[in-house]
Design an enzyme around this catalytic site. Structure first.
Site, PDB file in Angstrom:
ATOM      1  CB  SER A  25      -0.980   0.034   1.177  1.00  0.00           C
ATOM      2  OG  SER A  25      -0.281   0.234   2.389  1.00  0.00           O
ATOM      3  CE1 TYR A  58      -4.028  -1.599   1.355  1.00  0.00           C
ATOM      4  CE2 TYR A  58      -3.011  -2.957  -0.338  1.00  0.00           C
ATOM      5  CZ  TYR A  58      -3.219  -2.658   0.991  1.00  0.00           C
ATOM      6  OH  TYR A  58      -2.620  -3.412   1.960  1.00  0.00           O
TER       7      TYR A  58
END
Length: 127
Positions: A25, A58
């Protein structure tokens, strides 16, 4: 039919950390996320201005007003602390929706403080 459009962009953010040992991430200051209209766990594309790397990951929320932009896990190998990056998210819209849609474009300084917030991006108008 739908097409993919730019939804949100944080332009020229400075990488504050690259944490190889974290589980994937990008961590983004929650204040920047809110202003750029980016949600936690939303898929984003990252473009490193310094080395040309492009990749997807993400988002996880970082501390508000911390200025944190931290690439985690394998993505940490794609950047270095101090690199300038562009963070973009996209949405799918019908042609009619797309013709009425404007993205959120957030410009930040070297410390990831907001310099400008717009709902457009035109060639030659904004650096």
């Amino acid at each position: 039919m739908t097409i993919t459009m730019l939804k949100s962009k944080i332009h020229r953010a400075t990488v504050t950390e690259a944490n190889l040992n974290y589980v994937g991430s990008i961590t983004i200051d929650k204040y920047l996320m809110d202003k750029a209209n980016i949600l936690e766990y939303e898929k984003v594309q990252i473009v490193d201005i310094d080395n040309g790397n492009r990749f997807e990951t993400y988002v996880i929320a970082g501390e508000k007003h911390s200025g944190v932009i931290c690439l985690n896990g394998a993505a940490a190998r794609m950047v270095q602390k101090g690199d300038k990056i562009i963070i973009m998210s996209y949405c799918s819209l019908t042609i009619d929706e797309a013709n009425k849609f404007n993205p959120t474009v957030l410009f930040v300084d070297n410390k990831n403080n907001i310099e400008k917030l717009t709902n457009y991006e035109k060639h030659g108008e904004i650096i």
